[in-house]
Write a protein that holds these residues in place. Structure first.
Motif, PDB file in Angstrom:
ATOM      1  N   ARG A   1      52.493  25.701  28.443  1.00 22.01           N
ATOM      2  CA  ARG A   1      52.156  25.305  29.815  1.00 22.01           C
ATOM      3  C   ARG A   1      52.196  23.789  29.979  1.00 22.01           C
ATOM      4  O   ARG A   1      52.651  23.269  30.993  1.00 22.01           O
ATOM      5  CB  ARG A   1      50.769  25.828  30.191  1.00 22.01           C
ATOM      6  N   LYS A   2      51.699  23.082  28.960  1.00 23.22           N
ATOM      7  CA  LYS A   2      51.699  21.618  29.030  1.00 23.22           C
ATOM      8  C   LYS A   2      53.128  21.090  29.077  1.00 23.22           C
ATOM      9  O   LYS A   2      53.421  20.183  29.846  1.00 23.22           O
ATOM     10  CB  LYS A   2      50.961  21.058  27.802  1.00 23.22           C
ATOM     11  N   LEU A   3      54.015  21.674  28.273  1.00 27.47           N
ATOM     12  CA  LEU A   3      55.416  21.258  28.277  1.00 27.47           C
ATOM     13  C   LEU A   3      56.073  21.583  29.622  1.00 27.47           C
ATOM     14  O   LEU A   3      56.878  20.779  30.135  1.00 27.47           O
ATOM     15  CB  LEU A   3      56.175  21.925  27.150  1.00 27.47           C
ATOM     16  N   GLU A   4      55.764  22.734  30.175  1.00 26.81           N
ATOM     17  CA  GLU A   4      56.343  23.127  31.461  1.00 26.81           C
ATOM     18  C   GLU A   4      55.868  22.221  32.582  1.00 26.81           C
ATOM     19  O   GLU A   4      56.620  21.934  33.523  1.00 26.81           O
ATOM     20  CB  GLU A   4      55.996  24.573  31.777  1.00 26.81           C
ATOM     21  N   ASP A   5      54.625  21.770  32.506  1.00 22.77           N
ATOM     22  CA  ASP A   5      54.077  20.906  33.552  1.00 22.77           C
ATOM     23  C   ASP A   5      54.691  19.508  33.511  1.00 22.77           C
ATOM     24  O   ASP A   5      54.745  18.831  34.537  1.00 22.77           O
ATOM     25  CB  ASP A   5      52.550  20.806  33.418  1.00 22.77           C
ATOM     26  N   GLU A   6      55.147  19.078  32.331  1.00 29.30           N
ATOM     27  CA  GLU A   6      55.714  17.733  32.202  1.00 29.30           C
ATOM     28  C   GLU A   6      57.105  17.675  32.666  1.00 29.30           C
ATOM     29  O   GLU A   6      57.843  17.880  33.309  1.00 29.30           O
ATOM     30  CB  GLU A   6      55.702  17.301  30.737  1.00 29.30           C
TER      31      GLU A   6
ATOM     32  N   LYS B   1      46.763  31.653  21.990  1.00 28.31           N
ATOM     33  CA  LYS B   1      46.216  30.860  23.093  1.00 28.31           C
ATOM     34  C   LYS B   1      46.648  29.404  22.970  1.00 28.31           C
ATOM     35  O   LYS B   1      47.001  28.761  23.958  1.00 28.31           O
ATOM     36  CB  LYS B   1      44.697  30.971  23.115  1.00 28.31           C
ATOM     37  N   LYS B   2      46.636  28.870  21.745  1.00 26.42           N
ATOM     38  CA  LYS B   2      47.087  27.495  21.526  1.00 26.42           C
ATOM     39  C   LYS B   2      48.556  27.343  21.908  1.00 26.42           C
ATOM     40  O   LYS B   2      48.942  26.351  22.539  1.00 26.42           O
ATOM     41  CB  LYS B   2      46.902  27.099  20.061  1.00 26.42           C
ATOM     42  N   GLU B   3      49.383  28.322  21.528  1.00 25.75           N
ATOM     43  CA  GLU B   3      50.806  28.260  21.857  1.00 25.75           C
ATOM     44  C   GLU B   3      51.027  28.314  23.362  1.00 25.75           C
ATOM     45  O   GLU B   3      51.848  27.569  23.898  1.00 25.75           O
ATOM     46  CB  GLU B   3      51.557  29.404  21.173  1.00 25.75           C
ATOM     47  N   ARG B   4      50.295  29.196  24.054  1.00 28.26           N
ATOM     48  CA  ARG B   4      50.433  29.292  25.514  1.00 28.26           C
ATOM     49  C   ARG B   4      50.026  27.987  26.181  1.00 28.26           C
ATOM     50  O   ARG B   4      50.671  27.545  27.137  1.00 28.26           O
ATOM     51  CB  ARG B   4      49.582  30.433  26.049  1.00 28.26           C
TER      52      ARG B   4
END
Length: 124
Positions: A119-124, A112-115
Protein backbone atom coordinates in the motif's frame (compact mmCIF):
# COMPACT_ATOMS: atom_id res chain seq x y z
CA UNK A 1 -3.53 -48.45 17.21
CA UNK A 2 0.15 -48.20 16.31
CA UNK A 3 2.30 -45.37 17.59
CA UNK A 4 2.63 -44.06 14.03
CA UNK A 5 -1.14 -43.90 13.65
CA UNK A 6 -1.47 -42.24 17.07
CA UNK A 7 1.02 -39.55 16.05
CA UNK A 8 -0.79 -39.11 12.75
CA UNK A 9 -4.02 -38.50 14.68
CA UNK A 10 -2.22 -36.14 17.06
CA UNK A 11 -1.06 -33.80 14.31
CA UNK A 12 -4.32 -33.98 12.33
CA UNK A 13 -6.71 -33.64 15.29
CA UNK A 14 -4.82 -30.57 16.53
CA UNK A 15 -5.72 -28.71 13.31
CA UNK A 16 -9.47 -28.30 13.97
CA UNK A 17 -8.75 -27.60 17.64
CA UNK A 18 -6.43 -24.75 16.63
CA UNK A 19 -8.90 -23.54 14.01
CA UNK A 20 -11.83 -23.30 16.43
CA UNK A 21 -9.75 -21.78 19.23
CA UNK A 22 -8.24 -19.16 16.91
CA UNK A 23 -11.55 -18.28 15.29
CA UNK A 24 -13.39 -17.77 18.57
CA UNK A 25 -10.58 -15.79 20.23
CA UNK A 26 -9.32 -13.69 17.29
CA UNK A 27 -11.56 -13.43 14.27
CA UNK A 28 -14.07 -10.70 13.51
CA UNK A 29 -17.06 -13.06 13.33
CA UNK A 30 -16.90 -13.55 17.13
CA UNK A 31 -15.88 -9.99 18.01
CA UNK A 32 -19.09 -8.98 19.81
CA UNK A 33 -19.29 -12.06 22.08
CA UNK A 34 -15.54 -11.78 22.73
CA UNK A 35 -15.89 -8.09 23.65
CA UNK A 36 -18.70 -9.00 26.03
CA UNK A 37 -16.57 -11.73 27.61
CA UNK A 38 -13.63 -9.31 27.91
CA UNK A 39 -15.80 -6.77 29.71
CA UNK A 40 -17.21 -9.45 32.01
CA UNK A 41 -13.75 -10.83 32.77
CA UNK A 42 -12.72 -7.38 33.97
CA UNK A 43 -15.87 -6.37 35.83
CA UNK A 44 -17.22 -9.49 37.55
CA UNK A 45 -17.00 -9.37 41.33
CA UNK A 46 -16.05 -13.00 41.87
CA UNK A 47 -12.80 -14.62 40.81
CA UNK A 48 -14.68 -17.57 39.35
CA UNK A 49 -16.85 -15.25 37.25
CA UNK A 50 -13.86 -13.31 35.93
CA UNK A 51 -11.94 -16.49 35.06
CA UNK A 52 -14.96 -18.11 33.39
CA UNK A 53 -15.36 -15.22 30.94
CA UNK A 54 -11.60 -14.91 30.43
CA UNK A 55 -11.54 -18.45 29.02
CA UNK A 56 -13.35 -17.21 25.91
CA UNK A 57 -10.76 -14.52 25.19
CA UNK A 58 -7.53 -16.55 25.48
CA UNK A 59 -6.67 -19.01 22.70
CA UNK A 60 -4.49 -21.10 24.99
CA UNK A 61 -7.19 -21.44 27.65
CA UNK A 62 -9.98 -21.98 25.15
CA UNK A 63 -8.00 -24.68 23.32
CA UNK A 64 -8.15 -26.83 26.47
CA UNK A 65 -11.94 -26.90 26.31
CA UNK A 66 -12.04 -27.58 22.58
CA UNK A 67 -9.55 -30.40 23.18
CA UNK A 68 -11.79 -31.95 25.83
CA UNK A 69 -14.69 -31.91 23.35
CA UNK A 70 -12.48 -33.44 20.65
CA UNK A 71 -11.41 -36.22 23.03
CA UNK A 72 -15.03 -36.94 23.96
CA UNK A 73 -16.14 -37.10 20.32
CA UNK A 74 -13.18 -39.10 19.00
CA UNK A 75 -12.11 -41.24 21.96
CA UNK A 76 -8.50 -40.49 20.99
CA UNK A 77 -5.86 -41.70 23.45
CA UNK A 78 -2.09 -41.41 23.18
CA UNK A 79 0.36 -44.14 24.27
CA UNK A 80 -1.90 -45.79 26.88
CA UNK A 81 -5.38 -47.30 26.54
CA UNK A 82 -6.79 -46.07 29.85
CA UNK A 83 -7.53 -42.67 31.41
CA UNK A 84 -3.83 -41.80 31.34
CA UNK A 85 -3.94 -42.01 27.54
CA UNK A 86 -6.67 -39.37 27.50
CA UNK A 87 -4.61 -37.14 29.78
CA UNK A 88 -1.47 -37.50 27.66
CA UNK A 89 -3.50 -36.96 24.49
CA UNK A 90 -5.20 -33.88 25.91
CA UNK A 91 -2.05 -32.04 26.87
CA UNK A 92 -0.30 -33.10 23.65
CA UNK A 93 -3.18 -31.85 21.52
CA UNK A 94 -3.26 -28.52 23.35
CA UNK A 95 0.48 -28.09 22.84
CA UNK A 96 0.42 -28.97 19.11
CA UNK A 97 -2.68 -26.81 18.52
CA UNK A 98 -0.95 -23.84 20.17
CA UNK A 99 2.17 -24.38 18.05
CA UNK A 100 -0.11 -24.28 14.99
CA UNK A 101 -1.78 -21.07 16.23
CA UNK A 102 1.60 -19.44 16.90
CA UNK A 103 2.77 -20.29 13.39
CA UNK A 104 -0.48 -19.00 11.93
CA UNK A 105 -0.10 -15.77 13.91
CA UNK A 106 3.41 -15.28 12.52
CA UNK A 107 2.22 -15.91 8.95
CA UNK A 108 -0.62 -13.42 9.38
CA UNK A 109 1.77 -10.83 10.78
CA UNK A 110 4.09 -11.25 7.80
CA UNK A 111 1.15 -10.95 5.41
CA UNK A 112 0.02 -7.76 7.14
CA UNK A 113 3.52 -6.29 6.87
CA UNK A 114 3.63 -7.12 3.16
CA UNK A 115 0.20 -5.56 2.54
CA UNK A 116 1.28 -2.41 4.38
CA UNK A 117 4.47 -2.19 2.32
CA UNK A 118 2.53 -2.70 -0.92
CA UNK A 119 0.00 0.00 0.00
CA UNK A 120 2.84 2.38 0.83
CA UNK A 121 4.46 1.72 -2.55
CA UNK A 122 1.14 2.19 -4.35
CA UNK A 123 0.52 5.49 -2.57
CA UNK A 124 3.91 6.86 -3.64
Amino acid sequence: MTIGMQLHWLFILAIPIACVAWTVTHEEVFREPRDYCTRQSLSRKTLLGRKFFYLFTCEYCFSHYITILALIFTGYRLLLDDWRGYLIAGFSLVWIANVYMSLFGLVRLDMKKERTAIRKLEDE
